[in-house]
Write a protein that holds these residues in place. Structure first.
Motif, PDB file in Angstrom:
ATOM      1  N   GLU A   1     108.438  26.047  -6.119  1.00 39.47           N
ATOM      2  CA  GLU A   1     107.797  26.154  -4.795  1.00 39.47           C
ATOM      3  C   GLU A   1     106.424  25.482  -4.750  1.00 39.47           C
ATOM      4  OE1 GLU A   1     110.738  28.825  -5.671  1.00 39.47           O
ATOM      5  OE2 GLU A   1     108.735  29.504  -6.249  1.00 39.47           O
ATOM      6  N   GLU A   2     106.098  24.707  -5.782  1.00 40.58           N
ATOM      7  CA  GLU A   2     104.807  24.014  -5.840  1.00 40.58           C
ATOM      8  C   GLU A   2     104.620  23.119  -4.604  1.00 40.58           C
ATOM      9  OE1 GLU A   2     101.266  22.364  -6.573  1.00 40.58           O
ATOM     10  OE2 GLU A   2     102.098  23.959  -7.841  1.00 40.58           O
ATOM     11  N   GLY A   3     103.479  23.301  -3.912  1.00 39.65           N
ATOM     12  CA  GLY A   3     103.157  22.467  -2.764  1.00 39.65           C
ATOM     13  C   GLY A   3     103.863  22.838  -1.475  1.00 39.65           C
ATOM     14  N   TRP A   4     104.589  23.964  -1.462  1.00 41.48           N
ATOM     15  CA  TRP A   4     105.250  24.409  -0.237  1.00 41.48           C
ATOM     16  C   TRP A   4     104.203  24.949   0.744  1.00 41.48           C
ATOM     17  CZ3 TRP A   4     110.595  27.221  -0.966  1.00 41.48           C
ATOM     18  CH2 TRP A   4     111.468  26.366  -1.647  1.00 41.48           C
ATOM     19  N   VAL A   5     104.638  25.198   1.963  1.00 46.07           N
ATOM     20  CA  VAL A   5     103.761  25.751   2.988  1.00 46.07           C
ATOM     21  C   VAL A   5     104.269  27.141   3.364  1.00 46.07           C
ATOM     22  CG1 VAL A   5     102.849  25.460   5.326  1.00 46.07           C
ATOM     23  CG2 VAL A   5     103.230  23.461   3.871  1.00 46.07           C
ATOM     24  N   ALA A   6     103.354  28.097   3.468  1.00 45.13           N
ATOM     25  CA  ALA A   6     103.726  29.472   3.793  1.00 45.13           C
ATOM     26  C   ALA A   6     103.087  29.910   5.110  1.00 45.13           C
ATOM     27  CB  ALA A   6     103.308  30.421   2.669  1.00 45.13           C
ATOM     28  N   SER A   7     103.651  30.932   5.691  1.00 42.52           N
ATOM     29  CA  SER A   7     103.157  31.492   6.954  1.00 42.52           C
ATOM     30  C   SER A   7     101.821  32.199   6.736  1.00 42.52           C
ATOM     31  CB  SER A   7     104.185  32.486   7.492  1.00 42.52           C
ATOM     32  OG  SER A   7     103.619  33.314   8.478  1.00 42.52           O
ATOM     33  N   THR A   8     101.022  32.260   7.791  1.00 46.57           N
ATOM     34  CA  THR A   8      99.777  33.029   7.734  1.00 46.57           C
ATOM     35  C   THR A   8     100.059  34.530   7.754  1.00 46.57           C
ATOM     36  OG1 THR A   8      99.606  32.757  10.147  1.00 46.57           O
ATOM     37  CG2 THR A   8      98.308  31.260   8.776  1.00 46.57           C
ATOM     38  N   GLY A   9     101.347  34.884   7.830  1.00 48.63           N
ATOM     39  CA  GLY A   9     101.727  36.292   7.662  1.00 48.63           C
ATOM     40  C   GLY A   9     101.626  36.736   6.212  1.00 48.63           C
ATOM     41  N   PHE A  10     101.336  35.785   5.309  1.00 47.65           N
ATOM     42  CA  PHE A  10     101.088  36.092   3.897  1.00 47.65           C
ATOM     43  C   PHE A  10      99.594  35.974   3.616  1.00 47.65           C
ATOM     44  CE2 PHE A  10     105.400  34.129   3.519  1.00 47.65           C
ATOM     45  CZ  PHE A  10     106.064  35.214   2.952  1.00 47.65           C
ATOM     46  N   ILE A  11      99.120  36.733   2.635  1.00 49.96           N
ATOM     47  CA  ILE A  11      97.842  36.442   2.000  1.00 49.96           C
ATOM     48  C   ILE A  11      98.201  35.850   0.639  1.00 49.96           C
ATOM     49  CG2 ILE A  11      97.545  38.714   0.881  1.00 49.96           C
ATOM     50  CD1 ILE A  11      94.539  38.437   1.511  1.00 49.96           C
ATOM     51  N   VAL A  12      97.465  34.823   0.223  1.00 49.51           N
ATOM     52  CA  VAL A  12      97.766  34.140  -1.033  1.00 49.51           C
ATOM     53  C   VAL A  12      96.741  34.565  -2.082  1.00 49.51           C
ATOM     54  CG1 VAL A  12      98.096  31.914  -2.172  1.00 49.51           C
ATOM     55  CG2 VAL A  12      98.697  32.181   0.257  1.00 49.51           C
ATOM     56  N   LEU A  13      97.213  35.225  -3.130  1.00 51.60           N
ATOM     57  CA  LEU A  13      96.343  35.670  -4.218  1.00 51.60           C
ATOM     58  C   LEU A  13      96.496  34.728  -5.403  1.00 51.60           C
ATOM     59  CD1 LEU A  13      96.971  39.534  -4.167  1.00 51.60           C
ATOM     60  CD2 LEU A  13      95.322  38.194  -2.848  1.00 51.60           C
ATOM     61  N   ARG A  14      95.377  34.415  -6.027  1.00 52.58           N
ATOM     62  CA  ARG A  14      95.374  33.514  -7.182  1.00 52.58           C
ATOM     63  C   ARG A  14      94.782  34.270  -8.374  1.00 52.58           C
ATOM     64  NH1 ARG A  14      94.024  27.808  -5.135  1.00 52.58           N
ATOM     65  NH2 ARG A  14      96.138  28.131  -4.330  1.00 52.58           N
ATOM     66  N   PRO A  15      95.614  34.693  -9.345  1.00 49.68           N
ATOM     67  CA  PRO A  15      95.107  35.465 -10.491  1.00 49.68           C
ATOM     68  C   PRO A  15      94.004  34.719 -11.248  1.00 49.68           C
ATOM     69  CG  PRO A  15      97.494  35.582 -10.393  1.00 49.68           C
ATOM     70  CD  PRO A  15      97.076  34.555  -9.376  1.00 49.68           C
ATOM     71  N   ARG A  16      93.016  35.473 -11.674  1.00 44.52           N
ATOM     72  CA  ARG A  16      91.917  34.889 -12.447  1.00 44.52           C
ATOM     73  C   ARG A  16      92.401  34.532 -13.847  1.00 44.52           C
ATOM     74  NH1 ARG A  16      87.372  35.628  -9.452  1.00 44.52           N
ATOM     75  NH2 ARG A  16      87.415  37.306  -7.888  1.00 44.52           N
ATOM     76  N   ASN A  17      91.589  33.774 -14.571  1.00 42.53           N
ATOM     77  CA  ASN A  17      91.954  33.384 -15.939  1.00 42.53           C
ATOM     78  C   ASN A  17      92.273  34.602 -16.780  1.00 42.53           C
ATOM     79  OD1 ASN A  17      91.565  30.707 -15.337  1.00 42.53           O
ATOM     80  ND2 ASN A  17      89.440  30.660 -16.059  1.00 42.53           N
ATOM     81  N   THR A  18      93.291  34.480 -17.608  1.00 44.27           N
ATOM     82  CA  THR A  18      93.779  35.509 -18.547  1.00 44.27           C
ATOM     83  C   THR A  18      94.510  36.653 -17.844  1.00 44.27           C
ATOM     84  OG1 THR A  18      91.838  37.003 -18.619  1.00 44.27           O
ATOM     85  CG2 THR A  18      91.777  35.046 -20.040  1.00 44.27           C
ATOM     86  N   VAL A  19      94.614  36.636 -16.511  1.00 47.32           N
ATOM     87  CA  VAL A  19      95.331  37.693 -15.807  1.00 47.32           C
ATOM     88  C   VAL A  19      96.791  37.256 -15.590  1.00 47.32           C
ATOM     89  CG1 VAL A  19      95.514  39.024 -13.668  1.00 47.32           C
ATOM     90  CG2 VAL A  19      93.268  38.530 -14.641  1.00 47.32           C
ATOM     91  N   SER A  20      97.726  38.135 -15.948  1.00 50.66           N
ATOM     92  CA  SER A  20      99.143  37.834 -15.844  1.00 50.66           C
ATOM     93  C   SER A  20      99.636  37.955 -14.410  1.00 50.66           C
ATOM     94  CB  SER A  20      99.943  38.786 -16.753  1.00 50.66           C
ATOM     95  OG  SER A  20     101.312  38.796 -16.393  1.00 50.66           O
ATOM     96  N   VAL A  21     100.369  36.929 -13.955  1.00 53.69           N
ATOM     97  CA  VAL A  21     100.962  36.960 -12.611  1.00 53.69           C
ATOM     98  C   VAL A  21     101.934  38.151 -12.495  1.00 53.69           C
ATOM     99  CG1 VAL A  21     102.525  35.746 -11.035  1.00 53.69           C
ATOM    100  CG2 VAL A  21     100.734  34.481 -12.225  1.00 53.69           C
ATOM    101  N   SER A  22     102.764  38.331 -13.509  1.00 54.66           N
ATOM    102  CA  SER A  22     103.752  39.425 -13.484  1.00 54.66           C
ATOM    103  C   SER A  22     103.069  40.782 -13.401  1.00 54.66           C
ATOM    104  CB  SER A  22     104.636  39.373 -14.733  1.00 54.66           C
ATOM    105  OG  SER A  22     105.404  38.198 -14.740  1.00 54.66           O
ATOM    106  N   TYR A  23     101.951  40.934 -14.132  1.00 53.47           N
ATOM    107  CA  TYR A  23     101.226  42.201 -14.093  1.00 53.47           C
ATOM    108  C   TYR A  23     100.738  42.514 -12.689  1.00 53.47           C
ATOM    109  CZ  TYR A  23      97.663  45.732 -15.038  1.00 53.47           C
ATOM    110  OH  TYR A  23      96.918  46.881 -15.003  1.00 53.47           O
ATOM    111  N   VAL A  24     100.151  41.511 -12.043  1.00 54.48           N
ATOM    112  CA  VAL A  24      99.617  41.724 -10.686  1.00 54.48           C
ATOM    113  C   VAL A  24     100.751  42.055  -9.717  1.00 54.48           C
ATOM    114  CG1 VAL A  24      98.390  40.678  -8.761  1.00 54.48           C
ATOM    115  CG2 VAL A  24      97.640  40.231 -11.087  1.00 54.48           C
ATOM    116  N   CYS A  25     101.870  41.346  -9.840  1.00 52.12           N
ATOM    117  CA  CYS A  25     103.013  41.608  -8.949  1.00 52.12           C
ATOM    118  C   CYS A  25     103.511  43.035  -9.104  1.00 52.12           C
ATOM    119  CB  CYS A  25     104.149  40.629  -9.240  1.00 52.12           C
ATOM    120  SG  CYS A  25     103.835  38.957  -8.650  1.00 52.12           S
ATOM    121  N   ARG A  26     103.614  43.487 -10.333  1.00 50.17           N
ATOM    122  CA  ARG A  26     104.118  44.846 -10.562  1.00 50.17           C
ATOM    123  C   ARG A  26     103.088  45.902 -10.123  1.00 50.17           C
ATOM    124  NH1 ARG A  26     106.907  41.509 -13.188  1.00 50.17           N
ATOM    125  NH2 ARG A  26     108.969  41.907 -14.011  1.00 50.17           N
ATOM    126  N   LEU A  27     101.831  45.582 -10.297  1.00 50.23           N
ATOM    127  CA  LEU A  27     100.765  46.488  -9.839  1.00 50.23           C
ATOM    128  C   LEU A  27     100.820  46.633  -8.335  1.00 50.23           C
ATOM    129  CD1 LEU A  27      98.138  48.094 -10.212  1.00 50.23           C
ATOM    130  CD2 LEU A  27      96.901  45.919 -10.162  1.00 50.23           C
TER     131      LEU A  27
END
Length: 398
Positions: A372-398
């Motif tokens: 999905e790299e470079g796709w366009v999403a609706s403004t009905g989403f907020i886009v979160l960008r994990p900080r360095n060393t933070v796991s994407v999977s961890y944030v999703c499950r949290l």
């Protein structure tokens, strides 16, 4: 017979016997190879919709003024047309005066309604159970001659052979259309009334079974999701050094004195949430989501990409329970809806912040992959960008 020399770029040799009154290359795309033969094998004779209909028309080309459901007359558009019938969840209503002015746009019970915009080619039969209504130009009305079963024809339009015909007959370069001229050319197998009725009976039986299976699968998904939620809660409580999180209660509590708080709305002050937050704050490792992620404000401007095809994700394109993409939308940049403005990258996390599922177990939480790299999403989403060393999977499950 068409002979394809190359698919990319498409090079085909088309003998005069196979040529139609179409010059657009898409009409001869390899995906339609053999379609004519398959149609001819479906019955001894094929009839065009124009031959078997007494009326083929579309709805009004003017957008009327809308009114409330209580005061208005039902007004249908393509978004209300589904294979399983008419969906009134987002139906609109117009005044009786406007309805009376649109006499040529009134479907009758037994008419076939076909979507000619959006979910192009989807067909259903207008039922006896609905009141009188009008339709927008995005819906075509087909009224059949005697001897033809409306449900049989609608089923055939929705079938694989029907869908491919619709795709092939569409015209347009940037935006495909399926208008009255193309609808009239659509071919249907000429079967006896009994054969049509038997096919409809079989279809109804399969459709009924399918609905039961979908309902059972949905219940299993919900049950599995609830079990997974309980396990996740236990995991995070343990991580914070807590035995458990407080249970939820169904009562809503109204505050008598809000002088010392910042928010007066019920969700922010419900004991289920205030007790949960207070409990989490007691842990020495507690923090905020902002410690783990930052919010991306990267925007997409379609004016800079005119003529390009874009993959677009709306909230409804992602299953809130499984987190899987149901069906991505691909469209020219200039036709994107005004809410298509969030540019997303691999490693981002989409959170659904609009709609009824927000804050529920069905809320969309979607990790963006390389696909999905470079796709366009609706403004009905907020886009979160994990900080360095933070796991994407961890944030999703949290």
């Amino acid at each position: 017979m068409i002979r394809y020399i190359s698919e990319q770029p498409m090079i085909a040799v088309i003998p005069p016997s196979s040529q139609k009154d179409r010059l657009d290359t898409y009409f001869y795309d390899p995906i339609f190879d053999g379609l004519t033969e398959k149609l001819e094998s479906a019955a001894e004779k094929l009839k065009s919709l124009e031959e078997i209909s007494v009326l083929i028309t579309d709805g009004t080309h003017q957008t009327p003024k809308y009114t409330s459901k209580e005061e208005g007359i039902l007004f249908l558009s393509s978004t209300n047309i589904t294979e399983n019938g008419i969906n009134l969840d987002d139906a609109k209503y117009i005044t009786k005066h406007e309805h009376d002015l649109l006499k040529s746009s009134h479907p009758k019970p037994g008419d076939i309604l076909v979507s000619v915009a959006g979910n192009i080619g989807t067909a259903c039969v207008f039922p006896n159970s609905l009141p009188e209504c009008s339709v927008l130009r995005s819906v075509a009305i087909i009224r059949l001659k005697e001897g033809w079963n409306s449900k049989f024809v609608a089923c055939f339009i929705n079938s694989e052979l029907g869908s491919k015909q619709v795709l092939q007959l569409q015209k347009g370069i940037a935006v495909k259309t399926f208008r009255l001229g193309e609808i009239k050319e659509f071919k249907v197998p000429e079967l006896s009334k009994d054969e049509q009725d038997n096919i409809v009976l079989r279809y109804d039986a399969i459709s009924s079974l399918n609905k039961k299976l979908i309902s059972s699968v949905s219940k299993l998904k919900d049950s599995k999701h609830r079990i997974a939620d309980a396990q996740l809660d236990a995991t995070f409580a343990n991580e914070l050094g807590l035995e458990h999180f407080p249970p939820y209660r169904k009562q809503k509590v109204f505050l008598r004195d809000g002088a010392l708080i910042e928010r007066l709305d019920i969700p922010a002050n419900h004991p289920d949430y205030t007790r949960l937050v207070d409990m989490i704050k007691t842990s020495p490792v507690a923090g905020t989501l902002a410690d783990l992620v930052e919010v991306s404000d990267e925007r997409y401007d379609p004016r800079e990409h005119v003529g390009e095809e874009v993959h677009y994700l709306a909230i409804g394109d992602i299953d809130g329970i499984t987190g899987q993409i149901i069906e991505p939308q691909v469209m020219p940049a200039e036709t994107l809806p005004s809410r298509a403005r969030r540019l997303i990258h691999s490693g981002d996390i989409l959170i659904g912040i609009a709609g009824a599922s927000t804050g529920t177990e069905n809320m969309v939480v979607f990790p963006v992959s390389e696909d999905e790299e470079g796709w366009v999403a609706s403004t009905g989403f907020i886009v979160l960008r994990p900080r360095n060393t933070v796991s994407v999977s961890y944030v999703c499950r949290l």
